[in-house]
Design an enzyme around this catalytic site. Structure first.
Site, PDB file in Angstrom:
ATOM      1  CG  ASP A  18      40.754  43.333  36.136  1.00 42.02           C
ATOM      2  OD1 ASP A  18      40.442  42.724  37.187  1.00 42.02           O
ATOM      3  OD2 ASP A  18      40.729  44.583  36.038  1.00 42.02           O
ATOM      4  CG  ASP A  42      41.284  42.010  49.067  1.00 40.38           C
ATOM      5  OD1 ASP A  42      40.073  42.207  48.862  1.00 40.38           O
ATOM      6  OD2 ASP A  42      41.780  41.925  50.209  1.00 40.38           O
ATOM      7  CB  THR A 126      49.488  31.943  43.202  1.00 46.07           C
ATOM      8  OG1 THR A 126      48.648  32.821  42.441  1.00 46.07           O
ATOM      9  CG2 THR A 126      48.843  30.585  43.328  1.00 46.07           C
ATOM     10  N   GLY A 127      49.863  35.008  44.907  1.00 43.63           N
ATOM     11  CA  GLY A 127      50.487  36.328  44.768  1.00 43.63           C
ATOM     12  C   GLY A 127      51.194  36.706  46.068  1.00 43.63           C
TER      13      GLY A 127
HETATM   14  N1  APR Z   1      42.284  39.586  38.265  1.00 45.08           N
HETATM   15  C1  APR Z   1      42.682  38.297  38.309  1.00 45.08           C
HETATM   16  N2  APR Z   1      43.774  37.883  38.989  1.00 45.08           N
HETATM   17  C2  APR Z   1      44.500  38.838  39.636  1.00 45.08           C
HETATM   18  C3  APR Z   1      44.149  40.199  39.631  1.00 45.08           C
HETATM   19  C4  APR Z   1      42.978  40.576  38.904  1.00 45.08           C
HETATM   20  N3  APR Z   1      42.545  41.836  38.847  1.00 45.08           N
HETATM   21  N4  APR Z   1      45.075  40.877  40.361  1.00 45.08           N
HETATM   22  C5  APR Z   1      45.976  39.976  40.790  1.00 45.08           C
HETATM   23  N5  APR Z   1      45.636  38.746  40.342  1.00 45.08           N
HETATM   24  C6  APR Z   1      46.313  37.457  40.568  1.00 45.08           C
HETATM   25  C7  APR Z   1      47.757  37.503  40.974  1.00 45.08           C
HETATM   26  O1  APR Z   1      48.593  37.640  39.844  1.00 45.08           O
HETATM   27  C8  APR Z   1      47.920  36.133  41.633  1.00 45.08           C
HETATM   28  O2  APR Z   1      48.141  35.129  40.650  1.00 45.08           O
HETATM   29  O3  APR Z   1      45.664  36.823  41.649  1.00 45.08           O
HETATM   30  C9  APR Z   1      46.543  35.867  42.241  1.00 45.08           C
HETATM   31  C10 APR Z   1      46.498  36.002  43.754  1.00 45.08           C
HETATM   32  O4  APR Z   1      47.342  37.073  44.168  1.00 45.08           O
HETATM   33  P1  APR Z   1      46.938  38.099  45.324  1.00 45.08           P
HETATM   34  O5  APR Z   1      45.879  39.000  44.860  1.00 45.08           O
HETATM   35  O6  APR Z   1      48.196  38.697  45.837  1.00 45.08           O
HETATM   36  O7  APR Z   1      46.262  37.148  46.465  1.00 45.08           O
HETATM   37  P2  APR Z   1      46.917  36.151  47.554  1.00 45.08           P
HETATM   38  O8  APR Z   1      48.222  35.618  47.128  1.00 45.08           O
HETATM   39  O9  APR Z   1      45.831  35.188  47.912  1.00 45.08           O
HETATM   40  O10 APR Z   1      47.221  37.098  48.784  1.00 45.08           O
HETATM   41  C11 APR Z   1      46.141  37.623  49.520  1.00 45.08           C
HETATM   42  O11 APR Z   1      46.985  39.834  49.338  1.00 45.08           O
HETATM   43  O12 APR Z   1      46.312  41.933  48.763  1.00 45.08           O
HETATM   44  C12 APR Z   1      46.338  41.031  49.731  1.00 45.08           C
HETATM   45  O13 APR Z   1      44.335  41.530  50.972  1.00 45.08           O
HETATM   46  C13 APR Z   1      45.020  40.548  50.266  1.00 45.08           C
HETATM   47  O14 APR Z   1      46.180  40.028  52.239  1.00 45.08           O
HETATM   48  C14 APR Z   1      45.559  39.470  51.095  1.00 45.08           C
HETATM   49  C15 APR Z   1      46.626  38.850  50.267  1.00 45.08           C
END
Ligand code: APR
Length: 189
Positions: A18, A42, A126-127
């Site tokens: 995390d 985020d 990637t999320g």
């Molecule tokens: N620490 C590290 N990596 C994390 C964490 C964490 N606490 N939480 C999630 N991840 C990983 C996810 O598994 C993924 O591989 O971060 C990566 C990016 O995923 P997202 O957080 O969904 O970000 P993204 O794909 O860039 O989408 C951005 O999502 O929540 C919204 O406000 C944000 O609209 C924006 C969008």
């Protein structure tokens, strides 16, 4: 086995965990253009860091995909947060690759302005934004290599890519080893 390389006096490594727990000079947030917080990394950053971060984001207003803005890290152990807005994957024909590359270029530029020595970066886009993980990891490592190649002496001494799950870790490690093939330096944990 820890995925790790050293290149031109900078260490590049990969950790699973995390990102809110990382006590480094700067962590990167995968934000969205409105900077109002969301889910994923985020959401975790705003939840753990407290309202001070959102207040600063509101004052900044917004940020276009490919760019980033900086706030303090509130209650988190890091010093700065670099909020980077990656592209939403729309099938690959909407400049997503160029936008993600620009995102990493701007992260490194911002880190240099802040005199960051150790930065932690999640797998941006990637999320929720659905960018294919292997292609995203390739862009991350290619941009890292290009940045370090262009620098005479980078202030950045350590770049930590943070994977949230095992698949993401393996993908990042493969691409790290692909882009930095000659500078082998691995440790057994
Ligand atoms: N620490 C590290 N990596 C994390 C964490 C964490 N606490 N939480 C999630 N991840 C990983 C996810 O598994 C993924 O591989 O971060 C990566 C990016 O995923 P997202 O957080 O969904 O970000 P993204 O794909 O860039 O989408 C951005 O999502 O929540 C919204 O406000 C944000 O609209 C924006 C969008």
């Amino acid at each position: 086995m820890l995925g790790l390389r050293r290149y031109k006096r900078t260490q590049i490594d990969i950790w699973q965990g995390d990102i809110t727990k990382f006590a480094v000079d700067a962590i990167v947030n995968a934000a969205d253009a409105s900077l109002i917080g969301g889910g994923g990394v985020d959401g975790d950053i705003h939840a753990a860091g407290g309202p001070e971060i959102l207040e600063q984001c509101r004052r900044i207003g917004k940020c276009e995909p490919g760019f980033c803005v900086t706030t303090s890290a509130g209650r988190l152990p890091a010093r700065h947060i670099i909020h980077a807005v990656g592209p939403l994957w729309q099938g690959g024909s909407s400049h997503e690759t160029a936008t993600l590359r620009l995102c990493y270029e701007n992260i490194f530029k911002t880190a240099a302005q802040l005199d960051v020595r150790h930065i932690s970066i999640p797998a941006i886009s990637t999320g929720a934004y659905k960018f294919p993980a292997t292609a995203a990891a390739e862009i991350a490592m290619t941009a890292t290599r290009a940045y370090l190649d262009a620098e005479q002496s980078a202030a950045l001494k350590r770049i930590t890519f943070v994977a949230f799950d095992g698949d993401s870790y393996r993908t990042l490690q493969e691409q790290l080893f692909e882009r930095f093939p000659d500078e082998i330096d691995e440790f057994d944990l």
